[in-house]
Write an enzyme that holds these catalytic residues in place. Structure first.
Site, PDB file in Angstrom:
ATOM      1  N   ASP A  86      43.824  35.501  36.541  1.00  0.00           N
ATOM      2  CA  ASP A  86      44.597  35.057  37.714  1.00  0.00           C
ATOM      3  C   ASP A  86      44.199  35.796  38.991  1.00  0.00           C
ATOM      4  O   ASP A  86      44.914  35.715  40.001  1.00  0.00           O
ATOM      5  CB  ASP A  86      46.108  35.241  37.460  1.00  0.00           C
ATOM      6  CG  ASP A  86      46.604  34.319  36.369  1.00  0.00           C
ATOM      7  OD1 ASP A  86      46.054  33.197  36.257  1.00  0.00           O
ATOM      8  OD2 ASP A  86      47.507  34.720  35.603  1.00  0.00           O
ATOM      9  N   GLY A  87      43.090  36.530  38.968  1.00  0.00           N
ATOM     10  CA  GLY A  87      42.593  37.151  40.203  1.00  0.00           C
ATOM     11  C   GLY A  87      43.209  38.507  40.482  1.00  0.00           C
ATOM     12  O   GLY A  87      43.162  39.405  39.639  1.00  0.00           O
ATOM     13  N   ASP A 135      36.462  47.607  34.962  1.00  0.00           N
ATOM     14  CA  ASP A 135      35.462  48.601  35.376  1.00  0.00           C
ATOM     15  C   ASP A 135      34.461  47.963  36.346  1.00  0.00           C
ATOM     16  O   ASP A 135      34.036  48.591  37.326  1.00  0.00           O
ATOM     17  CB  ASP A 135      34.717  49.155  34.154  1.00  0.00           C
ATOM     18  CG  ASP A 135      35.680  49.715  33.116  1.00  0.00           C
ATOM     19  OD1 ASP A 135      36.744  50.223  33.524  1.00  0.00           O
ATOM     20  OD2 ASP A 135      35.375  49.632  31.916  1.00  0.00           O
TER      21      ASP A 135
HETATM   22  P1  ADP Z   1      41.313  45.313  33.345  1.00  0.00           P
HETATM   23  O1  ADP Z   1      40.061  45.165  32.512  1.00  0.00           O
HETATM   24  O2  ADP Z   1      41.385  46.615  34.050  1.00  0.00           O
HETATM   25  O3  ADP Z   1      42.574  44.934  32.614  1.00  0.00           O
HETATM   26  P2  ADP Z   1      41.361  42.688  34.548  1.00  0.00           P
HETATM   27  O4  ADP Z   1      41.458  42.093  33.179  1.00  0.00           O
HETATM   28  O5  ADP Z   1      42.480  42.388  35.486  1.00  0.00           O
HETATM   29  O6  ADP Z   1      41.121  44.254  34.529  1.00  0.00           O
HETATM   30  O7  ADP Z   1      39.985  42.153  35.159  1.00  0.00           O
HETATM   31  C1  ADP Z   1      39.478  42.560  36.408  1.00  0.00           C
HETATM   32  C2  ADP Z   1      38.908  41.362  37.129  1.00  0.00           C
HETATM   33  O8  ADP Z   1      37.893  40.718  36.318  1.00  0.00           O
HETATM   34  C3  ADP Z   1      39.911  40.255  37.429  1.00  0.00           C
HETATM   35  O9  ADP Z   1      40.605  40.520  38.635  1.00  0.00           O
HETATM   36  C4  ADP Z   1      38.991  39.038  37.525  1.00  0.00           C
HETATM   37  O10 ADP Z   1      38.299  39.015  38.754  1.00  0.00           O
HETATM   38  C5  ADP Z   1      37.970  39.308  36.429  1.00  0.00           C
HETATM   39  N1  ADP Z   1      38.433  38.750  35.143  1.00  0.00           N
HETATM   40  C6  ADP Z   1      38.931  39.406  34.079  1.00  0.00           C
HETATM   41  N2  ADP Z   1      39.290  38.558  33.096  1.00  0.00           N
HETATM   42  C7  ADP Z   1      38.996  37.325  33.538  1.00  0.00           C
HETATM   43  C8  ADP Z   1      39.137  35.986  33.005  1.00  0.00           C
HETATM   44  N3  ADP Z   1      39.654  35.777  31.792  1.00  0.00           N
HETATM   45  N4  ADP Z   1      38.736  34.942  33.778  1.00  0.00           N
HETATM   46  C9  ADP Z   1      38.215  35.151  34.997  1.00  0.00           C
HETATM   47  N5  ADP Z   1      38.060  36.371  35.556  1.00  0.00           N
HETATM   48  C10 ADP Z   1      38.445  37.440  34.854  1.00  0.00           C
END
Ligand code: ADP
Length: 310
Positions: free
Chosen positions: A226-227, A254
């Site tokens: 969700d960004g 990361d």
């Molecule tokens: P973390 O790994 O720290 O939990 P996130 O899962 O929020 O971080 O991922 C960081 C960024 O990577 C997101 O804000 C998005 O831009 C991208 N991202 C991560 N998972 C997805 C996904 N399933 N679909 C699209 N983009 C993703």
């Protein structure tokens, strides 16, 4: 250059076992062993972005040597402090569409090593424009150790991106030494505030005005597919991303930290910083290898991220 700090790096072992059986022997020839830890992922993505980067932290024993060898073979500059303890292994077993992990806690840092790294870090900081600090603290270091590192960086007017959680994060937020950026996800934010935080933008806007975050220039709350929702000084931003073919989202946070650090070094404006942070996160999610991006689709994805002031 950008300096990345990984105080508890690991050799990440991945075993693919199609049908894992408990209480018996499992065999596999699908094995990968790479240098890992959140900060090492940040390092690799910065290298993929063609940024000058130096990785530092503590390494020890043969596994520590393997980390340096792996980074050297990838042409990634590194300057770790050697310790008496042994760098850890972290094992992920990919089985039956599931991922089961065994994470060693890693070496205990001795008092003399603790002090030696402060001097080591201080010397490296003088060559850096931006510093990223990722992951949890190894055993033997008090919760305020990150605040000490941040103090050196602040004294030299360097930008700092801190990506940690729980007691390590709350200790920094309570200290007078503030990083430039923090990048919690919803789970980390909920842990920090001791209450379930929703990803609704109005509620995030109110959460990010909590006194706990005062003095932090940028808060980027990453929301997976969700960004993100972000706060820069007094401005709030809702960041929307396109739907992408996700292969392996591990390490996307990361990669987002790498995008932020690179944007800070290049002094990009708010919109461009956030678009870059999302693009590097998405590019990581599109790869099977954790902490790696292929930049061919960079421009296409970057142009499809929208940032609106909220
Ligand atoms: P973390 O790994 O720290 O939990 P996130 O899962 O929020 O971080 O991922 C960081 C960024 O990577 C997101 O804000 C998005 O831009 C991208 N991202 C991560 N998972 C997805 C996904 N399933 N679909 C699209 N983009 C993703």
């Amino acid at each position: 250059m950008i300096l990345t700090v990984t105080l508890n790096p690991s050799i990440d072992i991945s075993y693919t076992i199609s049908n894992l059986k408990l209480d018996t022997t499992n065999r596999t020839d699908k094995v990968s062993k790479t240098a890992g830890g959140k900060g090492i992922n940040v390092t690799r993505v910065l290298h993929d972005l063609n940024k000058a980067v130096t990785a530092t932290g503590f390494i020890g024993g043969n596994l520590g040597k393997a980390i340096v060898k792996d980074l050297n073979e990838s042409g990634i500059q590194n300057d770790f402090l050697s310790i008496k303890g042994e760098t850890r292994n972290c094992i992920a077993i990919l089985h039956d569409n599931q991922q089961t992990e065994v994470l060693e806690s890693g070496p205990t840092i001795a008092d003399d090593e603790k002090l030696a790294f402060l001097n080591h870090f201080k010397a490296l900081v003088s060559h850096a424009n931006v510093i990223t600090i990722s992951g949890s603290l190894p055993n033997g270091l008090e919760d305020d150790y990150y605040a000490k590192l941040i103090q050196f960086a602040n004294d030299s007017n360097k930008k700092i991106v801190l990506d940690t959680s729980k007691a390590n994060l709350s200790s920094v937020l309570k200290s007078v030494q503030k990083p430039t950026v923090i990048k919690p996800n919803i789970e980390e934010l909920s842990d920090l505030l001791g209450t379930e935080v929703s990803s609704d933008p109005d509620s995030l806007k109110s959460v990010l005005t909590n006194d706990l975050f005062s003095g932090i220039e940028w808060i980027v709350v990453s929301l997976g597919g969700d960004g993100a929702f972000a706060k820069h000084n007094n401005r709030f931003y809702k960041v929307n991303i396109p739907t992408i073919p996700v292969v392996n989202p591990v390490g996307s946070g990361d990669a987002t930290v790498a995008g932020i650090a690179s944007a800070l070094e290049d002094k990009l404006d708010d919109i461009h910083l956030l678009k870059q942070a999302m693009t590097t996160g998405m590019l990581n999610a599109m790869e099977s290898v954790t902490g790696h991006i292929a930049t061919d689709h960079y421009d296409d994805l970057f142009n499809r991220v929208t940032v609106t002031e909220y």
